[in-house]
Design a protein around this motif. Structure first.
Motif, PDB file in Angstrom:
ATOM      1  N   GLN A  23     -11.275   3.255  -7.734  1.00 13.67           N
ATOM      2  CA  GLN A  23     -12.606   3.577  -6.875  1.00 13.67           C
ATOM      3  C   GLN A  23     -13.637   3.791  -7.996  1.00 13.67           C
ATOM      4  OE1 GLN A  23     -12.305   4.865  -3.102  1.00 13.67           O
ATOM      5  NE2 GLN A  23     -13.945   5.844  -3.191  1.00 13.67           N
TER       6      GLN A  23
ATOM      7  N   ARG B  64     -16.914   5.962  -9.203  1.00 10.61           N
ATOM      8  CA  ARG B  64     -17.200   7.317  -8.587  1.00 10.61           C
ATOM      9  C   ARG B  64     -18.810   7.623  -9.468  1.00 10.61           C
ATOM     10  NH1 ARG B  64     -12.361  11.488  -8.484  1.00 10.61           N
ATOM     11  NH2 ARG B  64     -12.414  10.865 -10.551  1.00 10.61           N
TER      12      ARG B  64
ATOM     13  N   VAL C 287       3.228   1.820  -1.924  1.00  9.38           N
ATOM     14  CA  VAL C 287       3.756   1.993  -3.374  1.00  9.38           C
ATOM     15  C   VAL C 287       3.160   3.356  -3.892  1.00  9.38           C
ATOM     16  CG1 VAL C 287       3.874   1.248  -5.882  1.00  9.38           C
ATOM     17  CG2 VAL C 287       4.174  -0.472  -3.820  1.00  9.38           C
TER      18      VAL C 287
ATOM     19  N   GLU D 162      -7.226  16.725 -13.516  1.00  8.69           N
ATOM     20  CA  GLU D 162      -7.375  16.115 -11.993  1.00  8.69           C
ATOM     21  C   GLU D 162      -6.317  15.099 -12.070  1.00  8.69           C
ATOM     22  OE1 GLU D 162     -10.787  13.481 -11.309  1.00  8.69           O
ATOM     23  OE2 GLU D 162      -9.905  13.115  -9.171  1.00  8.69           O
TER      24      GLU D 162
ATOM     25  N   THR E 111     -20.298  11.770  -2.903  1.00  8.98           N
ATOM     26  CA  THR E 111     -18.938  11.722  -2.360  1.00  8.98           C
ATOM     27  C   THR E 111     -18.463  11.554  -1.011  1.00  8.98           C
ATOM     28  OG1 THR E 111     -18.668  13.297  -4.246  1.00  8.98           O
ATOM     29  CG2 THR E 111     -16.658  13.039  -2.888  1.00  8.98           C
TER      30      THR E 111
ATOM     31  N   ALA F 168     -18.812   7.661  -0.087  1.00  4.62           N
ATOM     32  CA  ALA F 168     -18.051   6.638  -0.811  1.00  4.62           C
ATOM     33  C   ALA F 168     -16.853   6.189   0.180  1.00  4.62           C
ATOM     34  CB  ALA F 168     -17.445   7.249  -2.088  1.00  4.62           C
ATOM     35  N   PRO F 169     -16.591   4.997   0.236  1.00  7.99           N
ATOM     36  CA  PRO F 169     -15.652   4.474   1.137  1.00  7.99           C
ATOM     37  C   PRO F 169     -14.127   5.290   0.858  1.00  7.99           C
ATOM     38  CG  PRO F 169     -16.081   2.868  -0.445  1.00  7.99           C
ATOM     39  CD  PRO F 169     -16.893   3.916  -0.611  1.00  7.99           C
ATOM     40  N   ALA F 170     -13.454   5.647   1.944  1.00  3.08           N
ATOM     41  CA  ALA F 170     -12.183   6.224   1.520  1.00  3.08           C
ATOM     42  C   ALA F 170     -11.296   5.179   1.046  1.00  3.08           C
ATOM     43  CB  ALA F 170     -11.738   7.013   2.825  1.00  3.08           C
ATOM     44  N   SER F 171     -10.361   5.635   0.020  1.00  7.20           N
ATOM     45  CA  SER F 171      -9.493   4.699  -0.543  1.00  7.20           C
ATOM     46  C   SER F 171      -8.353   4.564   0.402  1.00  7.20           C
ATOM     47  CB  SER F 171      -9.037   5.206  -1.661  1.00  7.20           C
ATOM     48  OG  SER F 171      -7.910   4.121  -2.262  1.00  7.20           O
ATOM     49  N   PRO F 172      -7.926   3.320   0.828  1.00  6.20           N
ATOM     50  CA  PRO F 172      -6.827   3.091   1.510  1.00  6.20           C
ATOM     51  C   PRO F 172      -5.514   3.293   0.811  1.00  6.20           C
ATOM     52  CG  PRO F 172      -7.892   1.153   1.244  1.00  6.20           C
ATOM     53  CD  PRO F 172      -8.620   2.117   0.530  1.00  6.20           C
ATOM     54  N   LEU F 173      -5.496   3.347  -0.612  1.00  3.21           N
ATOM     55  CA  LEU F 173      -4.327   3.258  -1.180  1.00  3.21           C
ATOM     56  C   LEU F 173      -3.533   4.613  -1.001  1.00  3.21           C
ATOM     57  CD1 LEU F 173      -4.834   2.798  -5.058  1.00  3.21           C
ATOM     58  CD2 LEU F 173      -3.391   1.695  -3.587  1.00  3.21           C
ATOM     59  N   TYR F 174      -2.109   4.383  -1.273  1.00  2.71           N
ATOM     60  CA  TYR F 174      -1.165   5.360  -1.249  1.00  2.71           C
ATOM     61  C   TYR F 174      -1.593   6.417  -2.145  1.00  2.71           C
ATOM     62  CZ  TYR F 174       2.894   8.301  -1.159  1.00  2.71           C
ATOM     63  OH  TYR F 174       3.857   9.447  -1.049  1.00  2.71           O
ATOM     64  N   ALA F 175      -2.024   7.305  -1.814  1.00  2.00           N
ATOM     65  CA  ALA F 175      -2.411   8.885  -2.854  1.00  2.00           C
ATOM     66  C   ALA F 175      -2.746   9.876  -1.887  1.00  2.00           C
ATOM     67  CB  ALA F 175      -3.797   8.149  -3.618  1.00  2.00           C
ATOM     68  N   ARG F 176      -1.827  10.696  -2.294  1.00  2.00           N
ATOM     69  CA  ARG F 176      -1.817  12.020  -1.329  1.00  2.00           C
ATOM     70  C   ARG F 176      -3.178  12.695  -1.518  1.00  2.00           C
ATOM     71  NH1 ARG F 176       2.254  12.146   2.437  1.00  2.00           N
ATOM     72  NH2 ARG F 176       3.668  10.920   1.850  1.00  2.00           N
ATOM     73  N   VAL F 177      -3.615  12.932  -2.672  1.00  2.00           N
ATOM     74  CA  VAL F 177      -4.870  13.389  -2.946  1.00  2.00           C
ATOM     75  C   VAL F 177      -5.690  12.435  -3.228  1.00  2.00           C
ATOM     76  CG1 VAL F 177      -6.237  15.290  -4.125  1.00  2.00           C
ATOM     77  CG2 VAL F 177      -3.813  15.725  -3.418  1.00  2.00           C
ATOM     78  N   GLY F 178      -6.840  11.862  -2.721  1.00  3.81           N
ATOM     79  CA  GLY F 178      -7.784  10.833  -2.875  1.00  3.81           C
ATOM     80  C   GLY F 178      -8.763  10.985  -4.156  1.00  3.81           C
ATOM     81  N   PRO F 179      -9.621  10.121  -3.982  1.00  2.00           N
ATOM     82  CA  PRO F 179     -10.448  10.243  -5.156  1.00  2.00           C
ATOM     83  C   PRO F 179     -11.785  11.281  -4.856  1.00  2.00           C
ATOM     84  CG  PRO F 179     -10.589   8.111  -4.186  1.00  2.00           C
ATOM     85  CD  PRO F 179      -9.596   8.750  -3.691  1.00  2.00           C
ATOM     86  N   GLN F 180     -11.864  11.755  -3.727  1.00  2.00           N
ATOM     87  CA  GLN F 180     -12.920  12.352  -3.199  1.00  2.00           C
ATOM     88  C   GLN F 180     -12.498  14.051  -3.395  1.00  2.00           C
ATOM     89  OE1 GLN F 180     -11.930   9.983  -0.869  1.00  2.00           O
ATOM     90  NE2 GLN F 180     -13.964   8.842  -0.887  1.00  2.00           N
TER      91      GLN F 180
ATOM     92  N   ASP G  50     -11.985   5.288 -10.897  1.00  4.07           N
ATOM     93  CA  ASP G  50     -10.892   6.526 -10.952  1.00  4.07           C
ATOM     94  C   ASP G  50      -9.704   5.844 -11.420  1.00  4.07           C
ATOM     95  OD1 ASP G  50      -9.164   8.777  -9.861  1.00  4.07           O
ATOM     96  OD2 ASP G  50      -8.953   7.559  -7.997  1.00  4.07           O
TER      97      ASP G  50
ATOM     98  N   ARG H 135      -3.129  14.836  -9.313  1.00  9.66           N
ATOM     99  CA  ARG H 135      -2.947  13.952  -8.125  1.00  9.66           C
ATOM    100  C   ARG H 135      -1.466  13.031  -8.810  1.00  9.66           C
ATOM    101  NH1 ARG H 135      -8.371  10.899  -8.255  1.00  9.66           N
ATOM    102  NH2 ARG H 135      -7.494   9.575  -6.877  1.00  9.66           N
TER     103      ARG H 135
ATOM    104  N   THR I   5       1.262  12.687  -5.839  1.00  6.85           N
ATOM    105  CA  THR I   5       1.908  11.213  -5.415  1.00  6.85           C
ATOM    106  C   THR I   5       3.436  11.507  -5.675  1.00  6.85           C
ATOM    107  OG1 THR I   5      -0.039  10.513  -6.217  1.00  6.85           O
ATOM    108  CG2 THR I   5       1.860   8.944  -6.157  1.00  6.85           C
TER     109      THR I   5
ATOM    110  N   ARG J 167       0.785  -1.180   0.126  1.00  9.59           N
ATOM    111  CA  ARG J 167       0.078   0.013   0.145  1.00  9.59           C
ATOM    112  C   ARG J 167       0.900   1.249   0.029  1.00  9.59           C
ATOM    113  NH1 ARG J 167      -5.466  -0.901   3.760  1.00  9.59           N
ATOM    114  NH2 ARG J 167      -5.687  -2.988   3.052  1.00  9.59           N
TER     115      ARG J 167
ATOM    116  N   LEU K  21      -3.114  -4.492  -1.720  1.00 11.98           N
ATOM    117  CA  LEU K  21      -3.025  -3.077  -2.251  1.00 11.98           C
ATOM    118  C   LEU K  21      -4.316  -2.369  -1.935  1.00 11.98           C
ATOM    119  CD1 LEU K  21      -2.223  -3.924  -5.897  1.00 11.98           C
ATOM    120  CD2 LEU K  21      -0.842  -2.706  -4.205  1.00 11.98           C
TER     121      LEU K  21
END
Lengths: 325, 494, 159
Positions: free
Chosen positions: B190, B192, A184, B448, C27, C30-42, B185, B452, B456, A182, A321
């Motif tokens: 995910q 949306r 990565v 977008e 929005t 929606a479940p928060a993504s646990p993935l490594y992403a500084r800015v999430g899909p929300q 996404d 992102r 990252t 996770r 992941l």
């Protein structure tokens, strides 16, 4: 002019008669008209596989004609329910599918899955390659993995969409190296092509895609290949496998064919025979060469078992992941 | 020079019989849809997108570019003879052109429009030939941060040029942005706004939106509110040829129009409407006979017509070299690139040299074909205007079905198409612009994702957008474009 | 007396406010993504939802006050003519209903007939034949020459 037209007709009939001969003698039950179901839009890898099968079978005289139906969307999960419900019991139908669909079924929480079909054979695979920009300090997988373990946020990985083959491989590498999948820092692009631009511009640390996407730039010396996900070294490609470098990961983006549920054993056998003959035809060998596909033919029950183990393996990594529960 | 060598190679590609045929079909179709009011190049290309499944990329883009250029020519014919713009970029042409036609000078008006289009198209294509490789040099250094800042600039300038009401334009843009959010996404996998419908997981296809808004929406509008008594097109009487005086008054206007149209078109703001308006006012200012304006001044046709064709070439600069579409037509061409798995941008010039230079060379060829098609064959195009409306719109809707159903064979897409049609009707009915919806739909997801990706890569550091000099410059330009007009307004008021 | 003329702005503004509500609620759910992403899909959906809300409110307010000062008046149009619109909608509905089973050619012919009728044609025989011809040629061109699959229905299976 009539005369010549008749002559053409006659030779045409002769040709089709001789082509049709093996159908009558060889198969348990002849399939003259094959229906191929492609759960993707025209143009992609599955569509290519479907159209290539039609070509190879026709030129080997195994079938008279094939009709291709495309129902694209969401990694095949839009088409799959239609194939399972509406094509049930059709003994002359084959669906193209593969690893991407296994992943999409899990990630999209699809209602139907591949165990509801009748698996016929795994046909081809494409192995993945891990590359870095030519100017990168990383010279081997060990360098890359060491940097990742030191600070995962500093190593960015470019590849196709999240949850796809490239992302799955990145997660597998991280896990095999003892890191957290996770963590990565995965930068998703819409495919290997757009990811290439980020690599060439030195924007990301490394990239993952099929060999077909990056091979050309690797040969030109603009990208450096660190490792391939194949089971052994590939002829003509001077890149070590991941396993050779101590990362116990093997991954093929495989494609295969499935028959609908509810067909008789005889029907299944004739489809197995048909695919077996196609795989052994020279036309198919030609197609594999043209598209750089690796032959990983695996028919029947062993294929069914493979799908089960593959589903389990991919489910586990998607869970790692954070893309599946 | 390297560019000339590549252009020569491009001509070798474009001059193959098959590609010449595509160019001809393109300019022919383009002129036809330009002539027909309500049909534009964006819709036509959207309807023809399914051919990307079976025609090679070079051929398809030569066809699309031909349609794009052709529509710019065809639109002027309708403006002049019917006083109804065939295309939004030819609104201004109607001002003087239709006056000229009413005074029996339809011939010279059509001639100066066609020759001016040819001159400007050629000037613009030359500009494209030499400017695009320069932009590419620059763009090779672009990473996600720079691309995001560029998108910000594009959003600001596109909104600033939305025309009559900024509020309405922004509303349309935001609806496009929302539509762009639908689907899985890319960065996290995910879903949306899919509401459990699997067909929505891949997002809403731009074809569905464009065809729904432009074709279904327009048909609904015209069925509900028929135009007041269909006028017949004016007859082209008298000589087609321009007098010596016409030539003298036209040639400078053509060149000025080109000089206005090309740079404005190649800015990330894009669009062909604004340059035509500017050109019209410049001609009026510079004319020695300003009193003729409004009575059929030939400069008022020559200048704007040149400006609109030059800006069409200009729009292709950011489109090919940066992958940045700034008009609805360019946005749809971008999605055609995507369906080939090709991403326009700096690498396009290296990886797809045949395609890019073949396309550019075909623009020169298409322009020459258009001059021939639009002068001697003008009578043919006038006749197109007499196709009965019932058959025309029925045919358009049948093709709309092919364009949508042919992608996925899914009735869900057809329902979406009709929903977009309903939205298009409302927007048309209450005078909201529709093109920003398409631009938002295409640019939004790009912006977008780049944002992102940049985050990252930087590990969540927001300052990357300012610490990279190129990105900071682009953001500064965006800020300038945003507050510049406000400052000017304040000064004027003071 | 511009009040009545800005009905459109009020209507569309209200629609945008509704859409904004949907975007923000969906929005948030929606479940928060646990993935490594500084800015999430929300993040972007929230931004778009917020802007839609502001713009929608601005349009409603302006509409209620009789339209903007930017001089954009809504076009004066005759009231909607119901009959043609109904013919057109019927054509679209029949097209969706028929295209799967009956096939593209038949569905398109019906659509063609209805749309032509909506635009005032009173020659159904001509329209039907023209529609059939157009659909047939289009099917042959797209499905035959370009290999685009449009499905196989009643007429298509004859060939």
């Amino acid at each position: 002019m009539l005369w010549s037209r008749r002559q053409v007709l006659a030779t045409g009939l002769l040709a089709s008669a001789s082509a049709a001969a093996p159908i009558r003698t060889g198969l348990a039950q002849a399939i003259e008209q094959l229906r191929i179901f492609v759960p993707a839009n025209p143009g992609g890898g599955w569509d290519q596989t479907g159209r290539s099968m039609e070509m190879a079978m026709k030129s080997a005289g195994l079938i008279k004609s094939a009709q291709i139906t495309n129902v694209g969307g969401a990694g095949g999960t839009v088409g799959l329910p239609q194939f399972i419900n509406q094509w049930k019991g059709q003994g002359n139908a084959l669906m193209v599918g593969g690893m991407v669909m296994v992943g999409a079924i899990i990630a999209n929480k699809a209602r139907n899955n591949l165990t509801e079909t009748t698996p016929i054979a795994r046909l081809t695979g494409e192995f993945q390659v891990v590359v870095v920009p030519a100017a990168s300090p990383f010279r081997s997988m060990a360098d890359l993995v060491a940097a990742f373990k030191a600070d995962p946020a500093k190593v960015s990985w470019a590849g196709g969409s999240a949850g796809g083959t490239d992302h799955i491989l990145a997660g597998m590498i991280a896990k095999a190296a003892g890191g957290d999948p996770r963590k990565v820092a995965y930068v998703a692009y819409s495919g290997g092509g757009p990811a290439q631009a980020a690599l060439l511009g030195n924007q990301v640390s490394c990239g993952i895609s099929g060999w077909g996407e990056f091979g050309e730039q690797v040969r030109a010396g603009k990208l450096r290949a660190l490792g391939i996900s194949a089971d052994k070294r590939q002829p003509g490609i001077d890149v070590p496998t991941l396993r050779e470098q101590g990362i116990d990961v093997e991954l093929f983006n495989w494609r295969g064919v499935f028959a609908p549920p509810g067909i008789s054993d005889a029907q299944r056998q004739s489809l197995l025979d048909l695919v077996d003959r196609m795989v052994k035809s020279p036309a198919w060998a030609e197609i594999l060469k043209r598209y750089d596909w690796t032959d990983i033919y695996l028919p029947g029950d062993r294929y069914r078992a493979y799908i089960a183990s593959e589903t389990e393996r991919i489910h586990a990594i998607l869970k790692d992941l954070g893309l599946a529960s | 020079m390297e560019t000339l060598g590549q252009l020569a190679h491009g001509f070798a590609v474009a001059l193959t019989p098959l590609n010449l045929l595509w160019a001809f079909v393109g300019v022919f179709l383009g002129t036809a849809v330009g002539v027909l009011p309500g049909l534009g190049p964006a819709l036509t290309i959207a309807l023809l997108l399914p051919i990307t499944f079976s025609v090679d990329a070079t051929g398809a883009f030569i066809l699309f570019a031909g349609i794009y250029y052709g529509a710019m020519y065809g639109g002027s014919t309708t403006s002049i003879l019917l006083n109804t713009p065939g295309e939004s970029a030819t609104i201004v042409t109607a001002l003087e052109g239709n006056r000229m036609a009413r005074r029996g000078r339809a011939g010279p008006a059509l001639a100066t429009a066609a020759i001016g289009s040819f001159v400007a198209g050629t000037v613009g294509t030359l500009g494209l030939t030499f400017l695009a490789p320069l932009v590419v040099e620059f763009a090779l250094r672009f990473g996600p941060a720079e691309y995001f800042s560029l998108m910000v600039l594009a959003f600001v300038t596109v909104s600033a040029m939305l025309g009559a009401s900024a509020l309405r334009g922004l509303a349309a843009l935001l609806v496009g942005l929302f539509l762009g959010l639908i689907g899985v996404d890319l960065q996290t996998g995910q879903a949306r706004f899919t509401f459990g419908v699997p067909e929505l997981l891949d997002g809403i296809d731009v074809i569905v939106v464009a065809v729904g808004l432009f074709a279904v929406g327009e048909a609904l509008f015209l069925a509900a509110h028929p135009r007041p008594a269909e006028q017949a097109p004016l007859k082209v009487s008298g000589s087609l040829w321009m007098t010596r005086d016409d030539w003298r008054r036209s040639w400078k206007a053509w060149l000025r129009g080109s000089a206005i149209g090309f740079p404005l078109g190649s800015l990330p703001a894009g669009g062909a409407e604004v340059p035509t308006f500017i050109s019209y006012f410049v001609e009026k200012k510079l004319s020695r006979r300003p009193e003729e304006f409004g009575q059929g001044a030939i400069e008022g046709v020559a200048g704007p017509e040149a400006a609109n064709n030059a800006s069409a070439a200009g729009v292709l600069v950011p489109m090919l070299s940066l992958g940045l579409p700034t008009s609805a037509t360019a946005a749809i061409m971008l999605s055609a690139f995507q369906s080939y798995g090709i991403s326009p941008g700096p690498l396009l010039f290296q990886n797809q040299a045949d395609l890019v230079w073949g396309l550019i060379a075909s623009l020169y060829i298409g322009n020459a074909m258009l001059l021939v098609l639009n002068l001697p064959l003008i009578g043919l195009w006038v006749r197109i205007l007499s196709v009965p409306a019932p058959l025309l719109y029925a045919g358009i809707l049948v093709f709309a079905t092919i364009g949508t159903y042919g992608i996925s064979q899914s009735p869900v897409d057809l329902l979406l198409l009709y929903a977009m049609g309903g939205m298009g009707y409302l927007m048309r009915r209450f005078d909201f612009p529709t093109a920003p919806v398409i631009i938002g739909l295409i640019l939004g997801p790009l912006a977008e994702q780049e944002f992102r990706r940049a985050m990252t890569i930087s590990g969540g550091d927001l300052t990357v957008f300012l610490s990279k000099p190129l990105s900071a410059t682009l953001l500064a330009l965006a800020l300038l474009a945003l507050i510049g007009p406000m400052l000017l307004r304040l000064r004027r008021r003071a | 007396m511009a009040g009545g003329r800005a009905f459109g702005e009020t209507l569309i503004g209200a629609g945008l406010v509704l859409l904004a509500g949907l975007v923000i609620l969906e929005t948030a759910g929606a479940p928060a993504s646990p993935l490594y992403a500084r800015v999430g899909p929300q993040a972007f959906p929230y931004a778009v939802g917020g802007c839609l809300l502001l713009l929608g409110l601005a349009l409603v307010l302006r509409g209620l006050h009789g339209g903007g000062r930017d001089g954009v008046a809504e076009p004066d149009l005759a009231p909607v003519r119901a009959r043609p619109v109904l013919w057109l909608l019927a054509g679209l509905a029949l097209n969706v209903a028929l295209i799967g089973e009956a096939g593209f050619i038949l569905a398109s012919t019906v659509l063609f007939l209805c749309v032509a009728r909506a635009f005032g044609s009173e020659r159904p025989l001509r329209d039907g034949l023209a529609g059939l011809a157009l659909a047939g040629v289009a099917y042959a061109g797209f499905a035959g020459l370009l290999g685009i699959s449009l499905g196989r229905g009643l007429i298509e299976r004859l060939f």
